[in-house]
Design a protein around this motif. Structure first.
Motif, mmCIF file in Angstrom:
data_model
loop_
_atom_site.group_PDB
_atom_site.id
_atom_site.type_symbol
_atom_site.label_atom_id
_atom_site.label_comp_id
_atom_site.label_asym_id
_atom_site.label_seq_id
_atom_site.Cartn_x
_atom_site.Cartn_y
_atom_site.Cartn_z
ATOM 1 N N ASP A 6 2.165 1.122 3.661
ATOM 2 C CA ASP A 6 3.478 0.492 3.813
ATOM 3 C C ASP A 6 4.599 1.443 3.420
ATOM 4 N N ALA A 7 4.303 2.344 2.497
ATOM 5 C CA ALA A 7 5.311 3.288 2.011
ATOM 6 C C ALA A 7 4.647 4.609 1.654
ATOM 7 N N VAL A 8 5.316 5.682 2.031
ATOM 8 C CA VAL A 8 4.885 7.031 1.681
ATOM 9 C C VAL A 8 6.080 7.702 1.007
ATOM 10 N N VAL B 175 7.247 2.818 9.141
ATOM 11 C CA VAL B 175 6.777 2.879 7.764
ATOM 12 C C VAL B 175 7.925 3.403 6.888
ATOM 13 N N ALA B 176 8.000 2.875 5.681
ATOM 14 C CA ALA B 176 9.012 3.338 4.746
ATOM 15 C C ALA B 176 8.618 4.714 4.217
ATOM 16 N N VAL B 177 9.505 5.674 4.367
ATOM 17 C CA VAL B 177 9.263 7.020 3.852
ATOM 18 C C VAL B 177 10.346 7.319 2.821
ATOM 19 N N GLY B 178 9.925 7.513 1.593
ATOM 20 C CA GLY B 178 10.853 7.899 0.537
ATOM 21 C C GLY B 178 11.105 9.389 0.623
ATOM 22 N N LYS C 292 0.873 -1.179 0.000
ATOM 23 C CA LYS C 292 0.000 0.000 0.000
ATOM 24 C C LYS C 292 0.908 1.226 0.000
ATOM 25 N N VAL C 293 0.898 1.968 -1.115
ATOM 26 C CA VAL C 293 1.842 3.066 -1.344
ATOM 27 C C VAL C 293 1.090 4.347 -1.677
ATOM 28 N N ALA C 294 1.599 5.469 -1.197
ATOM 29 C CA ALA C 294 1.055 6.775 -1.563
ATOM 30 C C ALA C 294 2.204 7.702 -1.946
ATOM 31 N N ILE C 295 1.936 8.536 -2.925
ATOM 32 C CA ILE C 295 2.855 9.613 -3.298
ATOM 33 C C ILE C 295 2.274 10.897 -2.729
ATOM 34 N N LEU C 296 3.088 11.612 -2.008
ATOM 35 C CA LEU C 296 2.688 12.840 -1.342
ATOM 36 C C LEU C 296 3.588 13.952 -1.863
ATOM 37 N N ALA C 297 3.012 14.975 -2.471
ATOM 38 C CA ALA C 297 3.823 16.007 -3.110
ATOM 39 C C ALA C 297 3.410 17.407 -2.693
ATOM 40 N N TYR D 58 12.077 9.133 -8.825
ATOM 41 C CA TYR D 58 12.219 7.692 -9.049
ATOM 42 C C TYR D 58 13.019 7.070 -7.911
ATOM 43 N N GLU D 59 14.162 7.687 -7.589
ATOM 44 C CA GLU D 59 15.036 7.135 -6.556
ATOM 45 C C GLU D 59 14.339 7.049 -5.205
ATOM 46 N N ALA D 60 13.606 8.090 -4.835
ATOM 47 C CA ALA D 60 12.919 8.094 -3.538
ATOM 48 C C ALA D 60 11.839 7.016 -3.491
ATOM 49 N N THR D 61 11.161 6.816 -4.608
ATOM 50 C CA THR D 61 10.111 5.801 -4.662
ATOM 51 C C THR D 61 10.703 4.401 -4.597
ATOM 52 N N ALA D 62 11.747 4.166 -5.361
ATOM 53 C CA ALA D 62 12.411 2.860 -5.319
ATOM 54 C C ALA D 62 12.918 2.565 -3.911
ATOM 55 N N ALA D 63 13.518 3.552 -3.266
ATOM 56 C CA ALA D 63 14.029 3.357 -1.904
ATOM 57 C C ALA D 63 12.892 3.030 -0.938
ATOM 58 N N ALA D 64 11.776 3.716 -1.069
ATOM 59 C CA ALA D 64 10.638 3.455 -0.181
ATOM 60 C C ALA D 64 10.096 2.040 -0.390
ATOM 61 N N LEU D 65 9.982 1.619 -1.638
ATOM 62 C CA LEU D 65 9.455 0.282 -1.918
ATOM 63 C C LEU D 65 10.405 -0.807 -1.423
ATOM 64 N N LEU D 66 11.686 -0.624 -1.655
ATOM 65 C CA LEU D 66 12.664 -1.598 -1.170
ATOM 66 C C LEU D 66 12.678 -1.664 0.357
ATOM 67 N N THR D 67 12.551 -0.514 0.998
ATOM 68 C CA THR D 67 12.522 -0.488 2.462
ATOM 69 C C THR D 67 11.245 -1.121 2.993
ATOM 70 N N ALA D 68 10.113 -0.851 2.349
ATOM 71 C CA ALA D 68 8.848 -1.462 2.775
ATOM 72 C C ALA D 68 8.942 -2.984 2.681
ATOM 73 N N ARG D 69 9.550 -3.477 1.604
ATOM 74 C CA ARG D 69 9.736 -4.930 1.479
ATOM 75 C C ARG D 69 10.588 -5.469 2.626
#
Length: 160
Positions: A73-75, A109-112, A18-23, A139-150
């Protein structure tokens, strides 16, 4: 260049996360580039989630906390702060960094961290993931958040 030494991006199927992008809304050209990079990463990882906006970078931590409390799981927090002639830059950068770190630690929680803290507009454009940019921090922040959430999920299910 700040991207020197960055690791290869390992993709995986993150459709279960469960991921959200917050801008933030300031510096729309740069922020839109960051959002584009975040959305490209979600696609590469087979993930999806809402895009939510806040007025500025200062507001990212409170919205990230609300998402963490809802079980994300990731923001991925995206924003831009460009140095000006007053201490405002330092206050906003410190508040965003400290606040997002607190959300990650307090809620596991993983925070990118896709907040650009730049001395000038050109530095921001160089990192925004636009066609002429040298780096793609969204891209980098999102990849880092997803990898950390995993990894956090792996830790939660690991037996001691």
């Amino acid at each position: 260049m700040s991207g020197d030494g960055s690791p290869e991006t390992e993709t995986f199927d993150a459709s279960h996360l469960k991921v959200a992008i917050l801008a933030a809304s300031w510096h729309s050209q740069v922020t839109d580039g960051l959002i584009g990079g975040a959305q490209r990463a979600l696609a590469d990882f087979n993930a999806s989630g809402p895009l939510l906006r806040v007025p500025g970078t200062f507001e990212l931590p409170v919205a990230a906390k609300a998402l963490a409390v809802q079980g994300y799981d990731a923001v991925v927090a995206l924003g831009v702060v460009v140095r000006g002639g007053t201490p405002h830059f330092d206050y906003v950068c410190n508040a965003a960094t400290d606040g997002l770190t607190r959300v990650a630690l307090d809620h596991t929680v993983a925070v990118g961290f896709g907040v650009l803290t730049c001395d000038n507009d050109q530095q921001a454009l160089d990192r925004a993931g636009l066609p002429h940019s040298r780096e793609d921090k969204g891209y980098e922040a999102t990849a880092a958040a997803l990898l950390t959430a995993r990894t956090l999920k792996e830790i939660a299910t690991a037996t001691p």
